[in-house]
Motif scaffolding. Structure first.
Motif, mmCIF file in Angstrom:
data_model
loop_
_atom_site.group_PDB
_atom_site.id
_atom_site.type_symbol
_atom_site.label_atom_id
_atom_site.label_comp_id
_atom_site.label_asym_id
_atom_site.label_seq_id
_atom_site.Cartn_x
_atom_site.Cartn_y
_atom_site.Cartn_z
ATOM 1 N N ILE A 82 0.853 -1.187 0.000
ATOM 2 C CA ILE A 82 0.000 0.000 0.000
ATOM 3 C C ILE A 82 0.888 1.236 0.000
ATOM 4 C CG2 ILE A 82 -1.720 1.291 1.306
ATOM 5 C CD1 ILE A 82 -2.733 -1.393 2.348
ATOM 6 N N SER B 220 1.138 5.554 -0.251
ATOM 7 C CA SER B 220 0.490 6.855 -0.153
ATOM 8 C C SER B 220 1.125 7.744 -1.198
ATOM 9 C CB SER B 220 0.683 7.459 1.237
ATOM 10 O OG SER B 220 0.022 6.671 2.195
ATOM 11 N N GLU C 282 -8.171 9.609 0.865
ATOM 12 C CA GLU C 282 -8.080 8.286 0.231
ATOM 13 C C GLU C 282 -8.492 8.341 -1.240
ATOM 14 O OE1 GLU C 282 -10.293 5.524 2.589
ATOM 15 O OE2 GLU C 282 -8.941 5.717 4.298
ATOM 16 N N ALA C 283 -9.497 9.160 -1.557
ATOM 17 C CA ALA C 283 -9.935 9.286 -2.943
ATOM 18 C C ALA C 283 -8.841 9.917 -3.810
ATOM 19 C CB ALA C 283 -11.207 10.119 -3.022
ATOM 20 N N ASN D 219 -5.601 9.801 -3.191
ATOM 21 C CA ASN D 219 -4.547 8.780 -3.316
ATOM 22 C C ASN D 219 -4.902 7.761 -4.391
ATOM 23 O OD1 ASN D 219 -2.643 9.655 -1.512
ATOM 24 N ND2 ASN D 219 -3.479 8.498 0.205
ATOM 25 N N ASP D 220 -6.127 7.276 -4.392
ATOM 26 C CA ASP D 220 -6.553 6.304 -5.400
ATOM 27 C C ASP D 220 -6.497 6.896 -6.799
ATOM 28 O OD1 ASP D 220 -6.954 4.460 -3.402
ATOM 29 O OD2 ASP D 220 -9.133 4.804 -3.287
ATOM 30 N N VAL E 75 -2.810 7.039 -7.978
ATOM 31 C CA VAL E 75 -2.314 5.708 -8.341
ATOM 32 C C VAL E 75 -2.926 5.259 -9.663
ATOM 33 C CG1 VAL E 75 -2.309 3.274 -7.660
ATOM 34 C CG2 VAL E 75 -1.779 5.037 -5.986
ATOM 35 N N PHE E 76 -4.203 5.523 -9.879
ATOM 36 C CA PHE E 76 -4.862 5.169 -11.142
ATOM 37 C C PHE E 76 -4.211 5.896 -12.316
ATOM 38 C CE2 PHE E 76 -8.170 6.087 -14.313
ATOM 39 C CZ PHE E 76 -8.461 4.794 -14.694
#
Length: 93
Positions: free
Chosen positions: A33, A35, A55-56, A58-59, A62-63
């Protein structure tokens, strides 16, 4: 005799390709995982205190980071298939 030598060379090429493909896929999919935020994003999101928003973001980061890798992998696969389809010797009986 020449066909047998060509088969041996192709077999060696496929073995090297399969090993490098496995290594690449293992290194891409074996991750912990992460960050993934820049300092500016982190500072602005931490001051707001909204955990879901952090968190949104971060996602999303990464996407966005993964898309170029997927595109390069697909292009590499297409080039590989075109190369070996073109270079495959045909055996007539």
């Amino acid at each position: 005799m020449q066909i047998k030598e060509q088969r041996e060379k192709n077999k060696a090429k496929r073995l090297v390709f399969s090993k490098t493909t496995f290594l690449f896929l293992f290194s891409v999919f074996y991750s912990t995982i992460v960050s993934a935020q820049c300092a500016m994003c982190r500072a602005s999101l931490e001051s707001s205190g909204d955990k879901n928003k952090v968190e949104a973001v971060n996602d999303g980061i990464v996407f966005l980071m993964a898309i170029p890798y997927v595109l390069v992998a697909v292009i590499g696969f297409v080039v590989y298939k075109m190369y070996y389809k073109k270079g495959t010797p045909t055996v007539s009986k």
